[in-house]
Design a protein around this motif. Structure first.
Motif, PDB file in Angstrom:
ATOM      1  N   GLN A 166       2.932 -13.149  -2.510  1.00 56.68           N
ATOM      2  CA  GLN A 166       2.895 -11.979  -1.650  1.00 56.68           C
ATOM      3  C   GLN A 166       2.840 -10.673  -2.442  1.00 56.68           C
ATOM      4  OE1 GLN A 166       6.218 -12.096   1.057  1.00 56.68           O
ATOM      5  NE2 GLN A 166       5.601 -14.030   1.981  1.00 56.68           N
ATOM      6  N   LYS A 167       3.271 -10.716  -3.693  1.00 59.82           N
ATOM      7  CA  LYS A 167       3.282  -9.489  -4.499  1.00 59.82           C
ATOM      8  C   LYS A 167       2.716  -9.783  -5.880  1.00 59.82           C
ATOM      9  CE  LYS A 167       6.301  -5.892  -6.397  1.00 59.82           C
ATOM     10  NZ  LYS A 167       7.674  -5.336  -6.470  1.00 59.82           N
TER      11      LYS A 167
ATOM     12  N   LYS B 145      -2.335 -14.066   1.144  1.00 61.84           N
ATOM     13  CA  LYS B 145      -1.014 -13.680   1.637  1.00 61.84           C
ATOM     14  C   LYS B 145      -0.467 -12.434   0.952  1.00 61.84           C
ATOM     15  CE  LYS B 145       0.499 -18.252   3.199  1.00 61.84           C
ATOM     16  NZ  LYS B 145       1.562 -19.269   3.133  1.00 61.84           N
TER      17      LYS B 145
ATOM     18  N   GLU C 294       0.760  -8.968   0.090  1.00 62.23           N
ATOM     19  CA  GLU C 294       1.194  -7.779   0.815  1.00 62.23           C
ATOM     20  C   GLU C 294       1.285  -6.578  -0.110  1.00 62.23           C
ATOM     21  OE1 GLU C 294       4.853  -8.600   2.771  1.00 62.23           O
ATOM     22  OE2 GLU C 294       4.044 -10.257   3.979  1.00 62.23           O
ATOM     23  N   TYR C 295       1.400  -6.859  -1.423  1.00 64.44           N
ATOM     24  CA  TYR C 295       1.560  -5.787  -2.403  1.00 64.44           C
ATOM     25  C   TYR C 295       0.667  -6.105  -3.595  1.00 64.44           C
ATOM     26  CZ  TYR C 295       3.940  -2.427  -5.492  1.00 64.44           C
ATOM     27  OH  TYR C 295       4.232  -1.381  -6.340  1.00 64.44           O
TER      28      TYR C 295
ATOM     29  N   GLN D 292      -3.303  -8.661   5.109  1.00 60.99           N
ATOM     30  CA  GLN D 292      -1.857  -8.486   5.189  1.00 60.99           C
ATOM     31  C   GLN D 292      -1.326  -7.436   4.202  1.00 60.99           C
ATOM     32  OE1 GLN D 292       0.526 -12.083   5.507  1.00 60.99           O
ATOM     33  NE2 GLN D 292      -1.301 -13.295   5.968  1.00 60.99           N
ATOM     34  N   LEU D 293      -2.234  -6.842   3.431  1.00 57.46           N
ATOM     35  CA  LEU D 293      -1.805  -5.855   2.434  1.00 57.46           C
ATOM     36  C   LEU D 293      -1.065  -4.692   3.080  1.00 57.46           C
ATOM     37  CD1 LEU D 293      -4.657  -5.393  -0.214  1.00 57.46           C
ATOM     38  CD2 LEU D 293      -2.318  -6.168  -0.608  1.00 57.46           C
ATOM     39  N   LYS D 294       0.049  -4.345   2.443  1.00 56.59           N
ATOM     40  CA  LYS D 294       0.796  -3.166   2.852  1.00 56.59           C
ATOM     41  C   LYS D 294       0.721  -2.067   1.785  1.00 56.59           C
ATOM     42  CE  LYS D 294       4.112  -5.768   5.675  1.00 56.59           C
ATOM     43  NZ  LYS D 294       5.543  -6.119   5.869  1.00 56.59           N
TER      44      LYS D 294
ATOM     45  N   ASN E 223      -2.333  -2.685   8.157  1.00 51.38           N
ATOM     46  CA  ASN E 223      -0.904  -2.710   7.816  1.00 51.38           C
ATOM     47  C   ASN E 223      -0.568  -1.838   6.603  1.00 51.38           C
ATOM     48  OD1 ASN E 223       0.033  -4.550   9.846  1.00 51.38           O
ATOM     49  ND2 ASN E 223      -0.971  -6.203   8.707  1.00 51.38           N
TER      50      ASN E 223
END
Length: 978
Positions: free
Chosen positions: A98-99, A120, A122-123, A143-145, A168
C-alpha cells in the motif's frame, strides 16, 4: 446411513478445491522479491539493507512494515542514499503493498508501466531522485491518496488525464521537473479531497482557473516558478483552510483579490516577482502570518499598521516596490523575528526599535528609502545579526557602538546617510564581518587600530567622511582584504608598509587625504592589484620602479609632491593625467611632453660626475658579464633555443604515450610559443607521427621565470603558489576521463619548472570565436552544441567523479574547441576537489575572473558547485548575446547579468538581447537557452540548478519554440538579496 452429499456440501467441497488450486502468495515468495530489490539497489552507506537476509523474517527488515497476515504492506526507504534502477516487476508482485516511499535517493533510469501492477498503492513517493524520461500512465492506481514525484528528473509530457480516476488523492506533488509547457490542468480541479498541491516549476502556463476555489480542503497551494499570467482569481478566497500560498516568479498582474483577508489560517504567503499592483491592505487582516513575501512587484500605498500587531510574523520581504509611509513601529516586537527586507521603496519615518527583542534577528535590510531618525540602540545588542544594510536613506546620529562589533555580522552597510561620530574599537569583535561600507557620511575620529582584528574583512569603504589620524599599521594583517577605499577623508601620516602583505588586494583608493612620506615600493609586489589611486595627497620622494610591473586598469598619482624621474615604463602618453600636479617629476622620454626633461644635477662637481660615470660603466660591464654567464646557463630553461635536457626531469603518465620525454623537451622553444597566461606559457608540439600536443610550461620559482628580487619572501610565496596551482591541475585532470574535459597525457617536472602535456585543440577557445577580431562565425546550432557539451563536462566534474571537482574559473576562454568545434573544459589551476569530511568548502583567495565570479564572493569566501553554475550561466549569456561579460555598454559597475536582467520586460526586449548574427527563425530557441542562463545566475546559490539539471534543461530546449521569460526580472534570491 446415506453417503450422498447434500448440494450445499458439494458446493463447499468444490470451492475448497478451487481455492487450493489458485497460485496463493506465500511469504517465501515475498522474501525472494525483496532480495531482488536489494540486489537491484546498490548498497547504501546508511546500511539500511544490511538487515535484509535470506534467513530472517521479512517483517523484521529495515523499512518494511507487514500487515496482520505477515505480508509486506509498506516499503519506507526514503533518504537512504540508494542508487540503481527500480525492479518494478518484483516490487509490484507484493500484492498487499500500500505504501512505496523511495524519495530523496539517487535512483535513476526510466519508470515502466509495470507500476500499474501495484494496484493497492495508496502512497507513492519517487520524488527527489534522478529518473529519466517521461512518467508513465498509471490510471489503474485508483486507490492512491498521496503521489509525490517532485524533483524526480521526469521530463517531456505529463499525462494529466490519468488523474481523473484518482479521486481519492489528498496530496499531489509534481513540481521541479522539466516538463513540456502545458495549460493549467483542469483534471486537478476535480480532485476535491486535495489538501496538498505542489505544482511549482513544472512549466504550467496560462491563467489560474477560478474553479481552484472549489478545492476547499486545500491546506497548501504552491504554483511558483511557472508561466502563469492574468489576475489571482477572487475565488481563491474560498480556500479557508489554506496554511501556505506560494505564487512567486510568475507573470501575474492586477491587484491582490478582494476577500484575501478571509484566509485567516494563512501562515506563509509569497506572491513575489510578479507584476502585481495596488495596495496591500488585504494582508493586514491575515494575523496568523509567519512569512510575508511580496517583493519585486508594483505595489504602492502604505504598509498596513496591523502588521505591527501580528504575533507570529518573523519574515517580511517587500523590497523593490513603490510603498510609502512609515514602517509599523511595533513590527517584530512579539515573535522570534528573523529578517526584514523593505529596500528600494519610498518609505519614511524611523526604523522600528524592537525587531530584535527576542534575540533572533538575522537581517535588517532597508536600502534606498527615505527613512529618518537614528539607528535604535537595541540593534547594537542584536548578536544574531548577519546583515545590517540601511544605506541610501536620510538616517542620522551616532551609530550605536555595538553595531561595529556584532559577532556574526557579514555586512555592515550604512553608506549615503548622515551618520556622525567614530568607528569604535568594538570592531575587534566583528570576527565574521566581510564588508564594512560607511562611505558618504560625516563620520569622524581616528580609525581604531583594532580594525586589524576583524580578520574576515574583504572590503572596507570609508570614503567621503571626516576620518582623521593615521592609517592603522595593522591594516596589513587583514589577509582577505580585496578592496580598500579611504578616499576623501582627513587621513595623515604615511602609507603603512604592512599593506603590502595583502595577498588578494585588488583596489586601493586613498585619494583626497593628507598622506605624506614615500610611496612604499613594496606595493609593486601586489600581483592582484588592479586599481591604485593615491592622488591629491602630500606624498613625496620618487615613484618606485616596482610600480612598473603592475598591470593596472586605474593608476593615479596626480597632485602630490613627487620628485625625480618617471620610471621608463610609466613614461607613456596614457599616464599624463595620472602624474600631473607633481612639479618635481621629470621625464626622459618625449611621450610625456608636459613634464620637464630629466638632466644631471648641475650642482654636482665634474670630478664627482666623472667618478659616478666610471663606476656606473664598470658596474654595467660587470653586470653584462654576469648576465651573459647566466644567460648561457639558463636561457634554455626560460624557453630559449637550447634544450631543457640538462635538468633532471620526472615524467608521470596518465594515458598510454606515443611520444618520449625528449620529444617534448626539444619542442619548448620560442617558435612554438602559441600563448601566454598567468599560469605559464603554452607551446604547440608536433610529434614525428603527426600528432599535435599542447604543453603548458609553469615556472616553480616566479611568474614568467623572472629572477633577481631583492627579498626571498615573495619568491618563496610565488614558488609555493605555482606549485600549488600545478598540483591542483595534475590532481584534477589525471583521473578525469570525459569527452568534454581536456585530456592530460602526462606531467614532466623538475626542480625549477613543470610541464603539462595536453591534447591540442586547433580551434582555440570559445572566447576567441565569439569576441576577438579574428573571430570565426558560430551559427546557432554550433553554439547550442557547445553549450550542451560544456555543460556535460561540468556535470561530470560535479557529479561523475569520486568526489566533486569545483573548477572555480569557468569562462569562455577556458572552453577549448577541437577540429569539429566540440568543447573541452580546460585550465584547472584553481580547481578544488571537495573532500568528504570538509563540510562546506571555502577558500581565502577570490578565485575566478571578473565578470564570471558569483556574487556571493562579495561577502563570503564559501565556494561550492553552485559557483561554477553561476559562471556557466554567464557563458550561456555570451553564447546567446555574443557580448562580453564586462563591457562599457552595460554602464558603470554593471556586467552582462545585470544588463540582461534589466532588459527582460517584454518578448520584444528579450529577443533584442539575442546576437543579431543569429537568424530570426532561430532566436526563439536562443531565448530558451538564455532562460537557463538566467536561472544559473540567480543571486542565491541555493536557487541555482545543479549542472545535472542544467544539462537536462539544455537537452529539452527546442529551437522551434519560445520559452517565455516568466522570471520577469533577474531571478534574485527570495531572502536577504542585498
Amino acid at each position: 446411513m446415506s453417503y450422498t452429499c447434500g448440494y450445499h456440501q458439494i458446493f463447499l467441497c468444490f470451492c475448497l478445491l478451487f481455492c487450493f488450486s489458485l497460485p496463493f502468495p506465500v511469504k517465501s515468495d515475498e522474501l525472494h522479491l525483496l532480495l531482488n530489490l536489494k540486489s537491484a539497489l546498490n548498497k547504501s552507506t546508511t546500511g539500511v539493507l544490511d538487515s535484509w537476509g535470506a534467513a530472517d523474517s521479512i517483517c523484521s527488515f529495515n523499512g518494511i512494515t507487514c500487515n496482520d497476515g505477515g505480508f509486506v504492506k509498506e516499503i519506507e526507504l526514503s533518504n537512504q542514499k540508494l542508487t540503481g534502477v527500480l525492479p518494478l516487476d518484483s516490487i509490484c508482485q507484493l500484492q498487499s503493498l500500500q505504501k512505496l516511499s523511495l524519495g530523496f535517493n539517487s535512483l535513476y533510469g526510466p519508470i515502466s508501466e509495470e507500476l500499474n501492477n501495484c494496484v493497492k498503492l495508496e502512497y507513492l513517493d519517487l520524488g527527489n531522485n534522478l529518473f529519466a524520461g517521461s512518467f508513465p500512465d498509471i490510471s489503474s492506481l485508483t486507490q492512491l491518496k498521496s503521489l509525490h514525484l517532485n524533483n524526480s528528473g521526469f521530463s517531456g509530457v505529463f499525462l494529466w488525464k490519468m488523474l481523473e480516476k484518482m479521486t481519492n488523492l489528498t496530496a499531489l506533488s509534481l513540481g521541479d521537473n522539466p516538463l513540456i509547457r502545458s495549460p493549467f490542468p483542469n483534471q486537478i480541479l476535480k480532485l476535491k479531497k486535495l489538501s496538498w498541491l505542489y505544482l511549482a516549476n513544472c512549466s504550467i502556463e496560462g491563467k489560474i482557473p477560478p474553479a481552484i476555489g472549489g478545492l476547499t480542503e486545500l491546506v497548501n497551494l504552491e504554483l511558483e516558478h511557472n508561466h502563469l499570467s492574468g489576475e489571482i482569481p477572487m475565488e481563491i478566497s474560498n480556500l479557508h483552510k489554506l496554511w501556505q500560498l506560494e505564487l512567486y516568479y510568475n507573470n501575474l498582474t492586477g491587484k491582490l483579490p478582494v476577500g484575501l483577508r478571509n484566509l485567516t489560517k494563512l501562515e506563509n504567503f509569497d506572491a513575489s516577482a510578479n507584476n502585481l499592483e495596488g495596495d496591500i491592505s488585504e494582508v493586514g487582516y491575515l494575523n496568523n502570518l509567519v512569512s510575508l513575501q511580496l517583493f519585486k512587484n508594483r505595489f504602492n500605498g502604505e504598509i498596513p499598521s496591523e502588521l505591527g500587531e501580528f504575533r507570529k510574523l518573523v519574515n517580511l520581504s517587500l523590497y523593490d516596490n513603490m510603498l510609502t509611509g512609515p514602517l509599523p513601529q511595533k513590527l517584530g516586537s512579539w515573535s522570534n523575528f528573523d529578517y526584514i527586507d523593505v529596500s528600494e521603496n519610498l518609505l519614511t519615518g524611523p526604523i522600528p526599535p524592537n525587531m530584535c527583542n527576542k534575540g533572533t534577528m538575522r537581517g535588517v535590510l532597508m536600502v534606498q528609502n527615505r527613512l529618518t531618525g537614528e539607528i535604535p540602540a537595541t540593534y547594537g545588542n542584536c548578536t544574531t545579526l548577519k546583515r545590517f544594510r540601511v544605506n541610501n536613506n536620510s538616517l542620522s546620529g551616532v551609530v550605536p557602538a555595538g553595531i561595529w562589533g556584532l559577532p556574526v555580522v557579514d555586512i555592515v552597510d550604512i553608506a549615503y546617510n548622515r551618520f556622525e561620530g567614530p568607528i569604535t574599537s568594538d570592531i575587534k569583535n566583528a570576527k565574521e564581518m566581510g564588508i564594512l561600507s560607511v562611505g558618504y557620511n560625516i563620520l569622524s575620529g581616528e580609525l581604531p587600530e583594532e580594525i586589524s582584528e576583524a580578520t574576515s574583512l574583504v572590503k572596507i569603504e570609508l570614503n567621503d567622511n571626516q576620518i582623521s589620524g593615521e592609517i592603522p599599521h595593522g591594516i596589513g594583517e587583514l589577509k582577505r582584504l580585496n578592496v580598500l577605499n579611504f578616499h576623501n577623508n582627513l587621513l595623515s601620516g604615511s602609507i603603512p608598509d604592512s599593506l603590502c602583505s595583502g595577498v588578494s588586494i585588488s583596489d586601493i583608493n586613498m585619494a583626497g587625504n593628507s598622506l605624506s612620506g614615500k610611496i612604499p615600493s613594496c606595493l609593486g609586489s601586489l600581483a592582484t592589484l588592479n586599481s591604485l589611486n593615491l592622488s591629491r595627497n602630500e606624498l613625496s620622494g620618487k615613484i618606485p620602479d616596482s610600480l612598473s610591473t603592475l598591470k593596472l586598469n586605474l593608476f593615479d598619482l596626480s597632485y602630490n609632491q613627487l620628485t625625480g624621474p618617471i620610471p621608463q615604463t610609466l613614461s607613456i602618453e596614457a599616464y599624463n593625467g595620472s602624474l600631473v600636479g607633481n612639479p618635481g617629476l621629470c621625464s626622459s622620454t618625449v611621450e610625456l611632453r608636459s613634464f620637464k626633461p630629466c638632466r644631471p644635477d648641475s650642482g654636482m662637481s665634474k670630478d664627482v660626475r666623472v667618478l659616478i660615470v666610471c663606476l656606473a660603466l664598470g658596474a654595467m660591464v660587470l653586470l653584462a658579464s654576469l648576465g651573459c654567464f647566466l644567460y648561457l646557463k639558463r636561457t634554455e630553461r626560460r624557453d630559449g633555443d637550447r634544450s631543457l635536457k640538462e635538468e633532471s626531469w620526472d615524467l608521470k603518465s596518465f594515458h598510454v604515450l606515443t611520444f618520449t620525454e625528449d620529444e617534448i623537451l626539444d619542442s619548448i622553444k620560442q617558435e612554438n610559443l602559441i600563448g601566454k597566461g598567468g599560469s605559464g606559457n603554452v607551446y604547440k608540439v608536433m610529434l614525428s607521427n603527426g600528432v599535435e600536443l599542447a604543453v603548458k610550461h609553469i615556472w616553480n620559482t616566479e611568474s614568467n621565470g623572472r629572477r633577481g628580487q631583492s627579498s626571498t619572501a615573495p619568491i618563496l610565496s610565488k614558488r609555493a603558489g605555482k606549485a600549488k596551482e600545478f598540483d591542483a591541475e595534475v590532481q584534477t585532470l589525471s583521473s578525469i576521463r570525459h569527452v568534454n574535459v581536456v585530456k592530460l597525457y602526462c606531467s614532466i617536472t623538475s626542480e625549477d619548472s613543470s610541464l603539462l602535456v595536453y591534447e591540442y585543440l586547433p580551434n582555440g577557445s570559445l572566447w576567441d570565436r565569439l569576441h576577438t577580431s579574428q573571430k570565426m562565425e558560430l551559427d546557432w546550432d554550433t553554439r547550442y552544441e557547445i553549450a550542451v557539451g560544456a555543460a556535460k563536462g561540468l556535470e561530470y566534474l560535479h557529479h561523475g567523479c569520486g568526489k566533486p571537482v569545483i573548477h572555480r574559473d569557468v569562462k569562455s576562454s577556458n572552453i577549448l574547441l577541437d577540429e569539429y568545434l566540440k568543447p573541452r573544459i580546460s585550465d584547472f589551476g584553481l580547481a578544488k576537489i571537495v573532500q568528504a569530511n570538509s563540510g562546506k568548502d571555502s577558500t581565502h583567495v577570490i578565485a575566478g575572473t571578473h565578470g564570471y565570479i558569483a556574487p556571493e564572493y562579495g561577502y563570503t569566501y564559501k565556494v561550492n558547485e553552485k559557483s561554477d553554475v553561476y559562471s556557466f550561466g554567464v557563458v550561456l549569456m555570451e553564447l546567446v548575446s555574443g557580448k562580453r561579460p564586462i563591457d562599457p555598454e552595460y554602464g558603470e559597475n554593471k556586467d552582462i547579468v545585470s544588463w540582461i536582467c534589466s532588459k527582460i520586460q517584454s518578448k520584444e526586449s528579450v529577443l533584442s538581447i539575442v546576437d543579431p548574427r543569429i537568424p530570426d527563425g532561430l532566436k526563439e530557441g536562443a531565448v530558451k537557452v538564455l532562460r537557463i542562463g538566467i536561472l544559473c545566475t540567480t543571486t542565491l546559490p541555493a536557487l541555482r540548478p545543479t549542472m545535472r539539471s542544467v544539462v537536462q534543461m539544455l537537452e529539452e530546449a527546442e529551437p522551434c519554440r519560445l520559452v517565455g521569460i516568466a522570471v520577469g526580472k533577474d531571478s534574485e534570491q527570495k531572502k536577504e538579496h542585498h
